[in-house]
Design an enzyme around this catalytic site. Structure first.
Site, PDB file in Angstrom:
ATOM      1  N   GLY A  43       5.889 -25.417  14.279  1.00  0.00           N
ATOM      2  CA  GLY A  43       6.479 -25.684  12.980  1.00  0.00           C
ATOM      3  C   GLY A  43       7.918 -25.223  12.930  1.00  0.00           C
ATOM      4  O   GLY A  43       8.361 -24.413  13.755  1.00  0.00           O
ATOM      5  N   GLY A  46      13.533 -23.760   7.184  1.00  0.00           N
ATOM      6  CA  GLY A  46      14.852 -23.194   6.980  1.00  0.00           C
ATOM      7  C   GLY A  46      15.018 -21.795   7.522  1.00  0.00           C
ATOM      8  O   GLY A  46      16.144 -21.327   7.716  1.00  0.00           O
ATOM      9  N   ASP A 164       5.001 -21.479  -2.084  1.00  0.00           N
ATOM     10  CA  ASP A 164       4.990 -22.692  -1.264  1.00  0.00           C
ATOM     11  C   ASP A 164       3.547 -23.154  -1.004  1.00  0.00           C
ATOM     12  O   ASP A 164       3.159 -23.400   0.135  1.00  0.00           O
ATOM     13  CB  ASP A 164       5.725 -22.459   0.049  1.00  0.00           C
TER      14      ASP A 164
END
Length: 658
Positions: A43, A46, A164
């Site tokens: 993965g 940012g 998230d």
């Protein structure tokens, strides 16, 4: 293969013998920090990359490594970043106490980059399930809410907001089918100051609410919004942003379901609508509040699935219609649901009393829910007269409660680390506790005065027991010993050390001539106080033995295990005469009535089960806790029961008519 750790490298995979990356030319690191063999990226975001790795120090166990980039320039900047990173790691470590949040294994800085090492969760994300099996029917949406809301309660109680929550960040763990919430890399600490201050604008478009994307502000209600948006996507397979009409200021998900010939029962639909309100003040303010409404909604059956809506293999049904809690379900027993919301703050005097007996003449009802512990409750005890309750846990404190009123009488402090076990002497005068601080402590129960502290163990003390005559204490520890002490003086008497694993549980026989222990070697040991050779029962459990008790007849031993079973043994022959099955997770605690007929067990599956030892049958199941049941205590007459849970609650149960 050797993986390049340059976060900008486009082709990080290299041969095992390569010294420099063939793609970017950076020097390769075969073993990060000398132990982690990075296999491949899994993965990127940012904050850097996430890698799958093998831990050479843990038998090459799989783990997840999160790399925080870009590189930090300057000594002061690096020092500040490392300090903040350590604070984040401590927070993640605390959250990892929850069995449905990946545990933090390590954190460190290397080559001016920061790394987190976390437990690897094997399973499929809900996004993968959606792709493989089609849209989620209502039954599975209920399951998602039932599975994730208690985790969010735990997270928010620790003053953290996830920020998230998406279908990609919820995994169905392969070995037990439980939902696990992952990726706390952007988690935000909640405080009175930070909650109202602008922060980093972060989150996933469509799932993050407007306050989070516009100004970086985040609240518990923000996570609830994201969970609601996740449910919409799972039901429709349409991005949440495409399900909202900004001109009308309303959601269109009902219309999308209708177009596909599907619908959702109104109580569940109303819960999702409230989770997804634009204004923070109009949403649910806590996971507790959602669970309260969800419990009522679960009393109605879900809308039946249509042909186009698939069901994931192994998915657990969340459609069980519970009665108003507390409830006892007769066999067969279904999966636990969500209980009502407890008070958000500890009561000053009397906690709310729940008195809703089940139908029938032999039902149990919860008479008190005792709140006051700030972390998991891991130990409970009841005085012989049934009037005093003691509880303890990860908050390093012991609390003494009045059984009849539920009032908190006093809080005992002295242990410097979490408390794992409690026992009250037969005369009701003395309380004994064992702790991660390696000590056994003896207290005067009425006054709370610390009488003495017993030292000798070199690791956590996991279990204590007092002999029926009130003369002896037995303690079991992670140092792989069982120790005997005089209760009156604290004098050490003996140490049994012929153990292959850490000790999790100890108990005396009724005549006080035998001590039994169980532990992480999956075995049960019998220790004679008459200097006879120690015995080891034949291995029957295939995982840790968490609880042991000897029946009043002195011939029957009962053990509960992490293998989800309870076994009944004949001590003389060493044979298993019966195995109770039904718990879907580890059995953590057991208790037996004085007449040897009623057996009670508490499990990580959040349930308490009541068994009839005479008929070897399940009598009923109590399902009001919303997290693992770690401790059980039962009065001798079998009419009063106390349970302690990872939901930080102590519940007092009473048999109808008593």
């Amino acid at each position: 293969m050797t993986c390049c750790l340059n976060p900008d490298c486009q082709h990080p995979q290299n041969a095992d013998d390569a010294e420099f990356c063939l793609s970017c030319g950076k020097k390769l690191i075969p073993l990060l920090r000398g132990r982690y063999r990075v296999m491949r990226p899994i993965g990127q975001g940012g904050f850097g990359r996430t890698y799958l790795a093998l831990d050479d120090d843990r038998l090459k166990a799989k783990c997840v490594i999160k790399q925080f980039s870009p590189q930090i320039q300057g000594t002061k900047s690096l020092e500040k970043a490392v300090k903040l990173f350590e604070q984040e790691a401590v927070r993640l470590y605390e959250l990892g106490e929850h069995p449905q949040i990946p545990a933090l294994l390590a954190y460190f800085e290397q080559d001016q980059r920061l790394y987190l090492v976390q437990q690897f969760i094997e399973g499929s994300t809900l996004l993968q399930e959606l792709a493989q099996n089609g849209v989620f029917v209502e039954q599975r949406i209920r399951e998602v809410l039932v599975g994730i809301l208690p985790i969010l309660k735990f997270v928010h109680d620790h003053q953290v907001i996830h920020r998230d929550i998406t279908p990609s960040n919820i995994i169905r763990r392969k070995f037990d089918n439980k939902l696990v919430l992952i990726d706390f890399g952007v988690a935000k600490l909640l405080s009175a100051e930070t909650a109202a201050q602008p922060g980093t604008k972060i989150g996933t478009e469509g799932y993050a609410p407007i306050e989070q994307l516009r100004s970086g502000k985040a609240y518990p209600a923000s996570d609830l919004y994201s969970l609601g948006a996740t449910c919409l996507y799972l039901m429709t397979q349409v991005k949440p942003e495409d399900l909202y009409d900004p001109l009308q200021g309303r959601w269109l998900w009902r219309e999308r379901l209708s177009e596909k010939g599907r619908t959702l029962s109104e109580p569940i639909a109303q819960i999702l609508d409230k989770m997804l309100k634009d204004l923070v003040s109009e949403r649910y303010q806590s996971a507790d509040a959602v669970m309260k409404d969800l419990r009522t909604a679960l009393s109605r059956p879900p809308i039946a699935a249509t042909a186009g809506a698939a069901r994931a293999p192994g998915a657990v049904s969340a459609s069980r219609p519970p009665s108003h809690p507390p409830r006892v379900s007769q066999p067969p027993v279904s999966q636990p649901g969500v209980s009502g919301a407890p008070p958000s703050k500890p009561p000053v005097s009397r906690p709310p009393i729940s008195r809703q007996p089940i139908s029938g003449t032999r039902g149990w009802h919860c008479v008190h829910t005792l709140t006051g512990h700030t972390r998991w409750v891991t130990a409970v005890a009841i005085s012989p007269d049934g009037q005093t309750i003691a509880s303890a846990g990860l908050d390093d404190s012991i609390k003494i409660w009045h059984r009849s009123t539920g009032e908190l009488q006093q809080t005992l402090t002295g242990h410097s680390k979490p408390i794992n076990c409690l026992a009250i002497s037969p005369d009701g005068q003395t309380l004994v506790s064992g702790s991660d601080d390696d000590t056994v402590r003896i207290w005067h129960l009425a006054t709370g005065k610390l009488l003495r502290s017993l030292t000798g163990h070199t690791r956590d003390v996991n279990s204590v027991a007092i002999s029926a005559d009130g003369q002896l204490i037995a303690s079991g520890s992670e140092d792989r010993t069982v120790r005997l002490w005089k209760l009156a003086t604290g004098e050490p008497l003996r140490a049994f050390s012929e153990l292959a694993g850490m000790v999790r549980s100890v108990a005396f026989s009724p005549n006080g001539q035998l001590v039994v222990s169980g532990g992480l070697d999956n075995q049960i040991k019998l220790w004679s106080l008459a200097n006879e050779p120690a015995r080891t029962l034949p291995r029957a459990h295939f995982n840790s033995v968490h609880a042991v008790v000897i029946a009043p007849d002195g011939q029957t031993l009962i053990s509960g295990s992490k293998d989800k079973t309870i076994k009944v043994w004949n001590i003389d022959s060493g044979a298993v005469v019966h195995t109770f099955t039904g718990h879907t997770d580890a059995v953590n605690a057991i208790a037996l009535s004085r007449n040897g007929k009623l057996l009670v067990s508490g499990s990580s599956d959040t349930t308490i089960r009541l068994w009839n030892l005479e008929t070897s049958s399940l009598y009923g199941t109590l399902t009001e806790h919303i997290s693992a049941v770690n401790a059980i205590a039962l009065t001798g007459d079998g009419t009063l029961l106390v349970s302690g849970s990872s939901d930080s609650k102590v519940k007092v149960w009473q048999l109808d008519g008593h």
